[in-house]
Scaffold this active site. Sequence first.
Site, PDB file in Angstrom:
ATOM      1  N   ASP A   1       0.261  -0.864  -0.128  1.00  0.00           N
ATOM      2  CA  ASP A   1      -0.136  -0.586  -0.343  1.00  0.00           C
ATOM      3  C   ASP A   1       0.969   1.553  -0.130  1.00  0.00           C
ATOM      4  O   ASP A   1       1.811   1.018   0.146  1.00  0.00           O
ATOM      5  CB  ASP A   1      -0.889  -0.298   1.693  1.00  0.00           C
ATOM      6  CG  ASP A   1      -0.229  -0.357   2.214  1.00  0.00           C
ATOM      7  OD1 ASP A   1       0.464  -1.034   2.883  1.00  0.00           O
ATOM      8  OD2 ASP A   1      -0.483  -1.032   3.106  1.00  0.00           O
TER       9      ASP A   1
ATOM     10  N   ASN B   1      -8.535  -2.639  13.931  1.00  0.00           N
ATOM     11  CA  ASN B   1      -9.579  -2.876  13.876  1.00  0.00           C
ATOM     12  C   ASN B   1      -9.450  -4.617  12.748  1.00  0.00           C
ATOM     13  O   ASN B   1     -10.716  -4.136  12.209  1.00  0.00           O
ATOM     14  CB  ASN B   1     -10.005  -1.403  13.228  1.00  0.00           C
ATOM     15  CG  ASN B   1      -9.169  -0.941  11.582  1.00  0.00           C
ATOM     16  OD1 ASN B   1      -8.804  -1.854  11.439  1.00  0.00           O
ATOM     17  ND2 ASN B   1     -10.232   0.014  11.274  1.00  0.00           N
TER      18      ASN B   1
ATOM     19  N   HIS C   1      -8.214  -4.236   9.805  1.00  0.00           N
ATOM     20  CA  HIS C   1      -7.478  -4.111   8.778  1.00  0.00           C
ATOM     21  C   HIS C   1      -6.018  -4.639   7.934  1.00  0.00           C
ATOM     22  O   HIS C   1      -5.397  -5.043   8.684  1.00  0.00           O
ATOM     23  CB  HIS C   1      -7.423  -2.472   8.068  1.00  0.00           C
ATOM     24  CG  HIS C   1      -6.450  -2.421   8.563  1.00  0.00           C
ATOM     25  ND1 HIS C   1      -6.753  -1.211   9.787  1.00  0.00           N
ATOM     26  CD2 HIS C   1      -5.242  -2.079   8.468  1.00  0.00           C
ATOM     27  CE1 HIS C   1      -5.313  -0.283  10.320  1.00  0.00           C
ATOM     28  NE2 HIS C   1      -4.327  -0.722   9.253  1.00  0.00           N
TER      29      HIS C   1
ATOM     30  N   GLU D   1      -9.617  -1.300   5.100  1.00  0.00           N
ATOM     31  CA  GLU D   1     -10.336  -0.615   6.110  1.00  0.00           C
ATOM     32  C   GLU D   1     -12.075  -2.245   5.927  1.00  0.00           C
ATOM     33  O   GLU D   1     -12.444  -2.350   5.464  1.00  0.00           O
ATOM     34  CB  GLU D   1     -10.825   0.500   6.382  1.00  0.00           C
ATOM     35  CG  GLU D   1      -9.530   1.606   6.224  1.00  0.00           C
ATOM     36  CD  GLU D   1      -8.685   1.765   7.595  1.00  0.00           C
ATOM     37  OE1 GLU D   1      -8.854   0.675   8.767  1.00  0.00           O
ATOM     38  OE2 GLU D   1      -7.883   2.670   8.486  1.00  0.00           O
TER      39      GLU D   1
HETATM   40  C1  GLP Z   1      -1.157   0.190   8.939  1.00  0.00           C
HETATM   41  C2  GLP Z   1      -0.460  -0.840   7.664  1.00  0.00           C
HETATM   42  C3  GLP Z   1      -0.665  -1.750   7.327  1.00  0.00           C
HETATM   43  C4  GLP Z   1      -0.380  -2.006   8.597  1.00  0.00           C
HETATM   44  C5  GLP Z   1      -1.016  -1.776   9.992  1.00  0.00           C
HETATM   45  C6  GLP Z   1      -0.170  -2.440  11.348  1.00  0.00           C
HETATM   46  O1  GLP Z   1      -2.410   0.195   8.749  1.00  0.00           O
HETATM   47  N1  GLP Z   1      -0.713  -0.149   6.226  1.00  0.00           N
HETATM   48  O2  GLP Z   1       0.015  -2.755   6.188  1.00  0.00           O
HETATM   49  O3  GLP Z   1       0.118  -3.903   8.712  1.00  0.00           O
HETATM   50  O4  GLP Z   1      -0.243  -0.358  10.058  1.00  0.00           O
HETATM   51  O5  GLP Z   1       0.725  -1.376  11.642  1.00  0.00           O
HETATM   52  P1  GLP Z   1       1.795  -1.673  12.826  1.00  0.00           P
HETATM   53  O6  GLP Z   1       2.601  -2.912  12.108  1.00  0.00           O
HETATM   54  O7  GLP Z   1       2.711  -1.044  12.861  1.00  0.00           O
HETATM   55  O8  GLP Z   1       1.293  -1.898  14.116  1.00  0.00           O
END
Ligand code: GLP
Length: 265
Positions: free
Chosen positions: A67, A136, A138, A143
């Site tokens: 992304d 949440n 995602h 989302e």
């Molecule tokens: C972002 C990214 C996701 C990732 C998420 C959790 O929203 N787009 O790909 O999995 O954050 O991040 P973290 O690993 O820092 O908790």
Amino acid sequence: MEIIIKQNYDQICEEAETIIYQAWKKKNNLVLGLPTGRTPLGVYKRLAALHNKGEIDFSRVVTFSLDEYLGLKENHPQSFASYMDKNFLQHINIKKENIFRLNGTPENIDNNCREYEEKIKRFGGIDIQILGIGRNGHIGFNEPSSSLSSRTRVKTLTQETIEANSRLFKDKNEVPRFCLTMGIGTIMESKMIVLLASGEDKSEAICKSLEGPITASVPASILQLHPQTKVIIDQEAASLLTGKEYYQWVYKNKERVSDYLEKKK
Ligand code: GLP
């Protein structure tokens, strides 16, 4: 789904490293789908260290980013392109032409997303898609309420995600409201999915995703339908799982099952 519960974050990363390394030994032109966030950092570090020791060669490996923020140029310090370079790609011998990312400032968004999907197909699809998970539920930036068969497209971030990701920006108001993300349908076409989660703040999302109903309200719950998904989590992220003991039992017996099947051949 294979649910692997490890003692701590470092062990999660070690397990993911091993999976990628073993896959690379079988297929040197491995196609990897890569996420950002804190969770995969240890895996990237380990893979870069493995490369430094001369044990893994990334010259034929291809990567697709999961992304990107819409509106941030590739060289913006908070773009996911910068994250990926800084934390992984500049430490390995990957070829520039084998790095694919979503353009955060495209002229034509729809064409761009379509072309991204075509490129993935041209390389024969993603062999291993690594994923983190949002609080949440995602995955990527899909989302809650994202179509479970969605393709690469623009999404609007939730307030919760903006809040969570604002730690990397000077001001919360600088966090983009929109993003580009591989769709859930796109992710589900990967041959193998490796979902990583660490810490208690992920325990609810993990529990709902693994043991709850499949619903667009918890995007990661769709992984229950994927035949080659490995969920690698630590004790804290696993703390709400009702089937925790069984998953640990299955993992403990894994080698015995392969021995048994081997003998039967
Ligand atoms: C972002 C990214 C996701 C990732 C998420 C959790 O929203 N787009 O790909 O999995 O954050 O991040 P973290 O690993 O820092 O908790």
